[in-house]
Enzyme design. Structure first.
Site, PDB file in Angstrom:
ATOM      1  N   LYS A   2      54.644 -21.989 -21.243  1.00  0.00           N
ATOM      2  CA  LYS A   2      55.132 -21.537 -19.950  1.00  0.00           C
ATOM      3  C   LYS A   2      55.220 -22.682 -18.927  1.00  0.00           C
ATOM      4  O   LYS A   2      56.030 -22.631 -18.016  1.00  0.00           O
ATOM      5  CB  LYS A   2      54.208 -20.452 -19.374  1.00  0.00           C
ATOM      6  CG  LYS A   2      53.992 -19.232 -20.254  1.00  0.00           C
ATOM      7  CD  LYS A   2      55.219 -18.358 -20.351  1.00  0.00           C
ATOM      8  CE  LYS A   2      54.940 -16.936 -20.809  1.00  0.00           C
ATOM      9  NZ  LYS A   2      54.362 -16.823 -22.143  1.00  0.00           N
TER      10      LYS A   2
HETATM   11  C1  LIG Z   1      54.548 -15.896 -23.124  1.00  0.00           C
HETATM   12  C2  LIG Z   1      54.003 -16.192 -24.466  1.00  0.00           C
HETATM   13  C3  LIG Z   1      54.616 -15.690 -25.630  1.00  0.00           C
HETATM   14  C4  LIG Z   1      55.804 -14.775 -25.585  1.00  0.00           C
HETATM   15  O1  LIG Z   1      56.954 -15.379 -25.041  1.00  0.00           O
HETATM   16  P1  LIG Z   1      58.119 -14.486 -24.437  1.00  0.00           P
HETATM   17  O2  LIG Z   1      59.009 -15.438 -23.744  1.00  0.00           O
HETATM   18  O3  LIG Z   1      57.471 -13.506 -23.509  1.00  0.00           O
HETATM   19  O4  LIG Z   1      58.768 -13.791 -25.590  1.00  0.00           O
HETATM   20  C5  LIG Z   1      54.074 -16.072 -26.841  1.00  0.00           C
HETATM   21  N1  LIG Z   1      52.998 -16.866 -26.926  1.00  0.00           N
HETATM   22  C6  LIG Z   1      52.391 -17.369 -25.836  1.00  0.00           C
HETATM   23  C7  LIG Z   1      51.199 -18.237 -26.001  1.00  0.00           C
HETATM   24  C8  LIG Z   1      52.865 -17.042 -24.571  1.00  0.00           C
HETATM   25  O5  LIG Z   1      52.254 -17.529 -23.484  1.00  0.00           O
END
Ligand SMILES: *Cc1c(COP(=O)(O)O)cnc(C)c1O
Length: 458
Positions: free
Chosen positions: A109
């Site tokens: 993120k």
């Molecule tokens: C946010 C997240 C996901 C999922 O990603 P999306 O974009 O919501 O599909 C998977 N793994 C981790 C560690 C995340 O932080």
């Protein structure tokens, strides 16, 4: 570049309009009116930041100068903890990992949210505007957003997380940031409840009138375009003519960025969705059935989601960008809790996507197997993708995404490999710090009143 909404294909908004608005007032999600094409040769020998500039610029060209954008991107990735920013690791022939864990909060993120923070600051510098960032998190978005926006001028941040349903480190990463512009709200409910509250507040007139609400969830378009970059970047690190990706998925933001990369000309064969036992995405891709189900808690909490907001963007694409049909789908889905896509739409999903659901015991087995065979420690989210990767028997190149540092989910990882893993000092230190958060009931009204009170005092 102008933007339309999945619920109103006649809309024509600028990037600056949609940057702060997040969700469209018609309840839809923004998409560009057309897909810019990228010349792959032009990306050769460029740095991550330069590649990012080439990819992002066509989407923001109406509002940001290219030099300005490059400056923002250089600042954004300067403090990442790896010289390649997002390195590609070869596990064995044709099986690769793309590591996205080198930002300040150790999950993918950061790659988008650090960019967003700098983008907002730059554009606020030149205006009298104040904004209120509002988001729901299943764990990683919240901490990445908070670390991006803390102490930034003219920005207040409200992050909702499901109380006691994020990992202890995830919680601490959010609640130990005690800057006065940061408000953590722990909601008595699950992630889908938090997301529902946020969606309702974004179409609430009273709150819209008192502040400029801004979305930083993965529905935010600027986040998606920042994620497109590392798909191109991973391709540039191989000598393959075509690649395929496996993406551990929850809200469908990360994998939709891969779809965008494909639309822009990156030679992607297939995209494989990995989910945990919350498998609505798998049902849709396998049978065309989209059905409301309850959320179960797993070892991969950031994927404990059954209503994947960004999937609406894929529906819009697969319905030939016809917002009238998208409205019909969601009217039916919200009244009946159910929608069945017809065979022609299902065939379109299947042209691009495959899907697998990996349960908790397979997740732990995979962490153990990968540790013993490759001496690689994966977090539980990453492990869902690795299970799919290791099962691939075709001759194609597959890249599976490393979504978070294993230390963020050390309980599950310790259990899988039967030993305590090393925790980076920045993470273990969190447990000595003071926490700040407010626990609220699962109620849009309560959250709304809390926000209105805090911003009127700010
Ligand atoms: C946010 C997240 C996901 C999922 O990603 P999306 O974009 O919501 O599909 C998977 N793994 C981790 C560690 C995340 O932080």
């Amino acid at each position: 570049m102008k933007y339309l909404s999945t619920r109103d294909d006649s809309l024509s908004r600028s990037f600056n309009d949609i940057l702060y608005q997040g969700l469209s007032r018609d309840g839809g999600l923004y998409l560009p009116q057309s897909w810019p094409k990228i010349d792959l040769l032009s990306l050769k020998n460029k740095s991550y930041e330069e590649v990012a500039c080439e990819i992002i610029f066509p989407y923001v060209n109406e509002n940001i100068e290219k030099l300005e954008l490059q400056k923002i991107l250089n600042e954004t990735y300067a403090n990442f903890n790896h010289e390649k920013i997002a390195p590609l690791v070869e596990l064995e022939n044709n099986k690769f990992l793309l590591e996205l864990i080198y930002g300040p909060t150790y999950a993918f993120k950061d790659y988008a949210l650090q960019f967003l923070g700098n983008l907002f600051s730059t554009s606020l510098e030149m205006s009298p505007k104040k904004i209120t960032v509002l988001g729901a998190t299943s764990g990683d978005t919240g901490s990445a957003a908070i670390h991006s926006f803390k102490s930034k001028k003219d920005i207040n941040v409200f992050i909702l997380h499901p109380h006691n349903k994020v990992s202890p480190i995830q919680q601490k990463q959010m609640t130990t940031v005690i800057d006065k512009n940061i408000f953590n709200i722990a909601v008595d409910g699950n992630f889908d409840d938090c997301q529902k509250i946020v969606k309702e507040l974004f179409v609430d007139d009273e709150i819209q009138e008192s502040t400029s609400l801004t979305a930083v969830n993965s529905i935010n378009w600027a986040r998606l375009i920042a994620q497109v970059v590392y798909y191109f970047w991973s391709y540039l690190q191989t000598d393959k003519h075509q690649i395929n990706f496996i993406v551990p998925s929850g809200n469908f933001g990360n994998i939709f960025s891969a779809f965008v990369a494909k639309q822009m000309g990156l030679p992607i064969g297939h995209l494989h969705i990995a989910t945990n036992s919350n498998d609505i995405l798998k049902s849709i891709v396998d049978t065309g059935e989209m059905k409301k189900k309850s959320v179960s808690q797993t070892y991969s909490p950031s994927m404990d989601i059954q209503v994947s907001s960004n999937f609406e963007r894929q529906i819009f694409e697969s319905l030939n960008r016809d917002s009238k049909r998208v409205n019909e789908v969601f009217e039916s889905f919200s009244s009946k809790g159910f929608y069945q896509f017809d065979d022609s739409v299902l065939a379109k999903f299947q042209q691009i996507y495959k899907a697998s659901s990996i349960d908790d015991s397979q997740t732990l087995e995979t962490i153990k197997y990968v540790y013993e065979k490759y001496n690689y420690i994966a977090d539980p989210h990453t492990a869902t993708g690795l299970k799919v990767l290791l099962d691939k028997k075709d001759d194609e190149a597959w890249v599976s995404l490393v979504c978070a540092h294993p230390a963020k989910f050390d309980n599950a990882v310790n259990k899988a490999i039967n030993k305590e893993i090393d925790i980076p000092k920045e993470l273990s230190n969190l447990f000595d710090k003071e926490e700040k958060m407010t626990i609220l009931p699962n109620s849009t009204m309560d959250v709304k009143n809390f926000i209105l009170e805090k911003i009127s005092n700010a």
